[in-house]
Every structure is written in structure tokens, then in C-alpha cells.
Design an enzyme around this catalytic site. Structure first.
Site, PDB file in Angstrom:
ATOM      1  N   GLY A 199       0.813  -1.206   0.000  1.00  0.00           N
ATOM      2  CA  GLY A 199       0.000   0.000   0.000  1.00  0.00           C
ATOM      3  C   GLY A 199       0.849   1.258   0.000  1.00  0.00           C
ATOM      4  O   GLY A 199       2.071   1.221  -0.103  1.00  0.00           O
ATOM      5  N   ASP A 229       0.351  -8.721   1.765  1.00  0.00           N
ATOM      6  CA  ASP A 229      -0.723  -7.876   1.230  1.00  0.00           C
ATOM      7  C   ASP A 229      -1.700  -8.743   0.445  1.00  0.00           C
ATOM      8  O   ASP A 229      -1.282  -9.701  -0.212  1.00  0.00           O
ATOM      9  CB  ASP A 229      -0.146  -6.790   0.315  1.00  0.00           C
ATOM     10  CG  ASP A 229      -1.018  -5.540   0.260  1.00  0.00           C
ATOM     11  OD1 ASP A 229      -2.158  -5.644  -0.236  1.00  0.00           O
ATOM     12  OD2 ASP A 229      -0.564  -4.474   0.717  1.00  0.00           O
ATOM     13  N   ASN A 230      -2.991  -8.418   0.514  1.00  0.00           N
ATOM     14  CA  ASN A 230      -3.979  -9.136  -0.291  1.00  0.00           C
ATOM     15  C   ASN A 230      -4.340  -8.371  -1.564  1.00  0.00           C
ATOM     16  O   ASN A 230      -5.190  -8.807  -2.338  1.00  0.00           O
ATOM     17  CB  ASN A 230      -5.244  -9.452   0.524  1.00  0.00           C
ATOM     18  CG  ASN A 230      -6.038  -8.201   0.888  1.00  0.00           C
ATOM     19  OD1 ASN A 230      -5.592  -7.070   0.671  1.00  0.00           O
ATOM     20  ND2 ASN A 230      -7.214  -8.397   1.456  1.00  0.00           N
ATOM     21  N   TYR A 286       1.791 -17.549   9.518  1.00  0.00           N
ATOM     22  CA  TYR A 286       2.874 -18.125  10.309  1.00  0.00           C
ATOM     23  C   TYR A 286       4.218 -17.750   9.682  1.00  0.00           C
ATOM     24  O   TYR A 286       4.425 -17.940   8.481  1.00  0.00           O
ATOM     25  CB  TYR A 286       2.721 -19.647  10.388  1.00  0.00           C
ATOM     26  CG  TYR A 286       1.373 -20.056  10.932  1.00  0.00           C
ATOM     27  CD1 TYR A 286       1.147 -20.105  12.309  1.00  0.00           C
ATOM     28  CD2 TYR A 286       0.318 -20.351  10.068  1.00  0.00           C
ATOM     29  CE1 TYR A 286      -0.102 -20.449  12.809  1.00  0.00           C
ATOM     30  CE2 TYR A 286      -0.928 -20.695  10.565  1.00  0.00           C
ATOM     31  CZ  TYR A 286      -1.132 -20.742  11.943  1.00  0.00           C
ATOM     32  OH  TYR A 286      -2.368 -21.066  12.434  1.00  0.00           O
ATOM     33  N   LYS A 290     -13.413  -6.604   9.923  1.00  0.00           N
ATOM     34  CA  LYS A 290     -12.677  -7.858  10.121  1.00  0.00           C
ATOM     35  C   LYS A 290     -11.170  -7.633   9.988  1.00  0.00           C
ATOM     36  O   LYS A 290     -10.376  -8.207  10.744  1.00  0.00           O
ATOM     37  CB  LYS A 290     -13.122  -8.903   9.097  1.00  0.00           C
ATOM     38  CG  LYS A 290     -14.478  -9.539   9.368  1.00  0.00           C
ATOM     39  CD  LYS A 290     -14.778 -10.581   8.303  1.00  0.00           C
ATOM     40  CE  LYS A 290     -16.085 -11.306   8.582  1.00  0.00           C
ATOM     41  NZ  LYS A 290     -16.371 -12.318   7.540  1.00  0.00           N
ATOM     42  N   THR A 291     -10.774  -6.817   9.016  1.00  0.00           N
ATOM     43  CA  THR A 291      -9.348  -6.569   8.813  1.00  0.00           C
ATOM     44  C   THR A 291      -8.728  -5.929  10.044  1.00  0.00           C
ATOM     45  O   THR A 291      -7.629  -6.299  10.472  1.00  0.00           O
ATOM     46  CB  THR A 291      -9.132  -5.678   7.577  1.00  0.00           C
ATOM     47  OG1 THR A 291      -9.685  -6.335   6.429  1.00  0.00           O
ATOM     48  CG2 THR A 291      -7.654  -5.408   7.339  1.00  0.00           C
ATOM     49  N   TYR A 318     -14.501   1.601   9.931  1.00  0.00           N
ATOM     50  CA  TYR A 318     -13.087   1.963  10.036  1.00  0.00           C
ATOM     51  C   TYR A 318     -12.775   2.525  11.419  1.00  0.00           C
ATOM     52  O   TYR A 318     -11.854   2.067  12.099  1.00  0.00           O
ATOM     53  CB  TYR A 318     -12.735   2.979   8.956  1.00  0.00           C
ATOM     54  CG  TYR A 318     -11.268   3.364   8.914  1.00  0.00           C
ATOM     55  CD1 TYR A 318     -10.305   2.452   8.498  1.00  0.00           C
ATOM     56  CD2 TYR A 318     -10.857   4.638   9.275  1.00  0.00           C
ATOM     57  CE1 TYR A 318      -8.959   2.799   8.435  1.00  0.00           C
ATOM     58  CE2 TYR A 318      -9.516   4.995   9.219  1.00  0.00           C
ATOM     59  CZ  TYR A 318      -8.575   4.078   8.807  1.00  0.00           C
ATOM     60  OH  TYR A 318      -7.251   4.432   8.759  1.00  0.00           O
ATOM     61  N   LYS A 366     -10.643   0.365  14.187  1.00  0.00           N
ATOM     62  CA  LYS A 366      -9.330   0.803  14.675  1.00  0.00           C
ATOM     63  C   LYS A 366      -9.343   0.994  16.191  1.00  0.00           C
ATOM     64  O   LYS A 366      -8.331   0.723  16.871  1.00  0.00           O
ATOM     65  CB  LYS A 366      -8.932   2.110  13.984  1.00  0.00           C
ATOM     66  CG  LYS A 366      -8.563   1.951  12.521  1.00  0.00           C
ATOM     67  CD  LYS A 366      -7.234   1.220  12.343  1.00  0.00           C
ATOM     68  CE  LYS A 366      -6.732   1.299  10.915  1.00  0.00           C
ATOM     69  NZ  LYS A 366      -5.409   0.669  10.731  1.00  0.00           N
ATOM     70  N   GLN A 400      -2.007  -8.612  29.301  1.00  0.00           N
ATOM     71  CA  GLN A 400      -2.276 -10.006  29.652  1.00  0.00           C
ATOM     72  C   GLN A 400      -1.145 -10.956  29.255  1.00  0.00           C
ATOM     73  O   GLN A 400      -0.875 -11.926  29.970  1.00  0.00           O
ATOM     74  CB  GLN A 400      -3.583 -10.449  28.977  1.00  0.00           C
ATOM     75  CG  GLN A 400      -4.074 -11.827  29.408  1.00  0.00           C
ATOM     76  CD  GLN A 400      -5.468 -12.124  28.864  1.00  0.00           C
ATOM     77  OE1 GLN A 400      -6.210 -11.218  28.497  1.00  0.00           O
ATOM     78  NE2 GLN A 400      -5.813 -13.400  28.811  1.00  0.00           N
TER      79      GLN A 400
END
Length: 324
Positions: A16, A37-38, A68, A95-96, A149, A153, A166
Site C-alpha cells: 500500500g 498484502d492481499n 505463520y 474484520k481486517t 473503520y 481501529k 495479559q
């Protein structure tokens, strides 16, 4: 950690606008870079000059699914960042931000990697405090058209700090304000790319409302400096830290400046103000100055000159390829 100074660094969203500049800078520092990147908004054009570099590796992958790798650092920049793109598929945008954060944090937890989150000034929404300090919790509409968005975020920040508390994950969170420069997507709907391409084509320049709403524009090189400086801070410096240029400009003033710099005959025309569009946006960068020793150095005029030159070449190349 690997021997010596060379690190294996993952950059999600690496093809990007911001990600490609970051990959370039990390390679110049001698690191190995895994660009993930997709290609939803990223393009091969942004990274093609790095593909022959032995330290650069490209992985086509959507970070809403686990990934991974054995890495030392992660920069999580994956998410469409312009309203045109993130509103195209708002569920996937959320979701992203959320699933993506969970996946990179899980990877950081396993590998004990330091992980950076590219958050946004949009977490402040349409602010009642001006300029916006990091302590301000924001004024965000949770059910509006921009919420996928903004709230995505905000939730990603929550996850980063919960993993830090945690699981002792080493996190760095930056809230990025409006950034511009070469490799912006020409059709991303953001104000600088919109105005520059409209001016170069001689089209009407579109402003929304009266054009007196303000934004603060940071040139991409300055922003990358700030991101890298944040990653080099001691472990206890987690952020969030504002990164942006505090110089404030009206949309009408920006349009007039771009028309003058391009010598364009474009007219300025008004359209209705979009839903939840903030009237003001300006970062308080006191913490960045104190903790990072960082402040932007590139003026709007200089940054616009470089950006105009890029888009002028981009549009001419695009026109030439269309004729073939």
C-alpha cells in the site's frame, strides 16, 4: 532476535501507500522484509522496484486469516484507509482491523516479536477537543457509515493493550493523521490525491460543504521517520502516540494552492458534506516531540510539489499504456 543488526521484519499492507514506503526504508537499513498484502488497495506498482532485492519477500495473504512466520518485528498497516475503499465492504474492513489485530498479536506473542499498530486520528471522530491529545477519548458514531473503520481501529487498539497487559506483548501504537505523498491511490477519494488528479486533468475540484473544514497534512517521509522512531523507543513506551503535521489548512485553501501550483484551469465546486465528516482535525504532537524527538520537517508546499510530480508522471504513463 537474529545475530547482528539485521532483523526479519513483517509489514502487513506492505504494497500500500504507507507500507511500500516503510518496506523501502527498512530495506535501506539492511533488514529482511516480508511484505504481506492481499492487494485489495495495495498494488504491485508500489513494490515492483523492490522485487529483485534479495532481502525482500512478497506474500499474498489476507490477515483476517492466521499467518505463520519467524520474524523479529511486525508493522501492522493492513486496512483500507480511505472512505471510498473502506465503505466498499464495511464488514471486511472491520474484520481486517479486528481479526487482523488478533492474528498479528498472536504471531507476536508466539515469536516474541515487537509489533506496531497503525491506528488513526479517526479514533477521535468529530472531536470536541482541538487539537487532539492522546488522552482525549473521542466522539465517534458507532453505527454510521464511517464506523467500520473508526470503531475497527478503536477495537484494534483495545486488543493491542490487552495483549500487552495479559501476555506481555511488546507493542507500539501510533495514531496517524492525514498523510500524503507519492504512491497514494489516484482513486482513493482522499483530499490530496483527489485535488491533485482533478487539477492535472483540468476537471472541477470538488469540495464538500463550505470548504472551511480543516485538516493537517503530513508528508509520507516525515511519517515514516516517526514510525521508525517509535519502534526504537524503550519497551515501556507503548503509545498511543499521535503522528501528524500540526499545521492546519482549510479544504478550500488547499484546493486553491494546488490549482496555483499546477497552473490548472480547474474550477472549485461544492457538494453536500458527507455523513460524520469531522469539521476539524489537528494533532497535538507534544508526546512525539518529547518521547521520540520527532517533528515534521517537510512543508506542505514542498510535499505537494513532489506529490504533483508523481501524479503527473503516473497519469501520463497511464494514458500512454491505454493507447497501446
Amino acid at each position: 532476535m537474529r545475530y547482528g543488526k539485521t532483523k526479519k521484519i513483517m509489514v502487513t499492507g506492505g504494497a500500500g501507500f504507507l507500507g511500500s514506503h516503510l518496506c523501502e526504508r527498512l530495506l535501506a537499513q539492511g533488514h529482511e522484509v516480508l511484505c504481506v498484502d492481499n492487494f485489495f488497495t495495495g498494488t504491485r506498482r508500489n513494490i515492483v522496484h523492490m522485487l529483485d532485492n534479495s532481502g525482500f519477500e512478497l506474500l499474498r495473504h489476507d490477515i483476517t486469516f492466521p499467518l505463520y512466520a519467524e520474524i523479529d518485528e511486525i508493522y501492522n498497516l493492513a486496512c483500507p484507509a480511505s472512505p471510498v475503499h473502506y465503505q466498499f465492504d464495511p464488514v471486511q474492513t472491520t474484520k481486517t482491523s479486528v481479526h487482523g489485530a488478533i492474528n498479528v498479536l498472536g504471531l507476536a506473542k508466539r515469536t516474541r516479536a515487537k509489533v506496531f499498530q497503525a491506528s488513526t486520528s479517526e479514533v477521535y471522530g468529530d472531536p470536541e477537543v482541538h487539537p487532539q491529545p492522546e488522552e482525549y477519548w473521542g466522539r465517534v458514531n458507532p453505527i454510521g457509515y464511517r464506523s467500520c473503520y473508526d470503531e475497527g481501529k478503536r477495537c484494534a487498539e483495545t486488543l493491542f493493550f490487552d495483549y500487552h497487559r495479559q501476555h506481555d506483548v511488546n507493542i507500539k501504537v501510533a495514531r496517524i493523521f492525514n498523510t500524503y505523498g507519492p504512491r497514494m491511490h489516484p482513486n482513493d477519494g482522499r483530499v490530496v490525491s483527489n485535488f491533485v488528479t482533478q487539477a492535472l486533468k483540468g476537471d472541477d475540484i470538488t469540495i464538500y460543504g463550505d470548504g472551511l473544514q480543516t485538516r493537517s497534512f503530513c508528508y509520507v517521509d516525515d511519517l515514516i521517520d516517526g514510525i521508525l522512531a517509535l519502534m526504537e523507543t524503550p519497551r515501556e513506551v507503548t503509545g498511543p502516540i499521535n503522528l501528524g503535521n500540526p499545521d492546519e489548512h482549510t479544504m478550500r485553501g488547499l484546493a486553491e494552492q494546488i490549482i496555483a501550483m499546477t497552473g490548472s484551469a480547474s474550477r472549485i465546486v461544492s457538494r453536500p458534506l458527507p455523513s460524520d465528516d469531522p469539521r476539524q482535525r489537528q494533532p497535538d504532537i507534544t508526546k512525539a516531540k518529547q518521547l521520540l524527538g520527532w517533528t515534521p520537517t517537510i512543508t506542505l508546499r514542498d510535499g505537494l510539489a513532489r506529490t504533483i510530480d508523481y501524479f503527473d508522471r503516473f497519469l501520463k504513463d497511464d494514458a500512454a499504456s491505454t493507447k497501446l
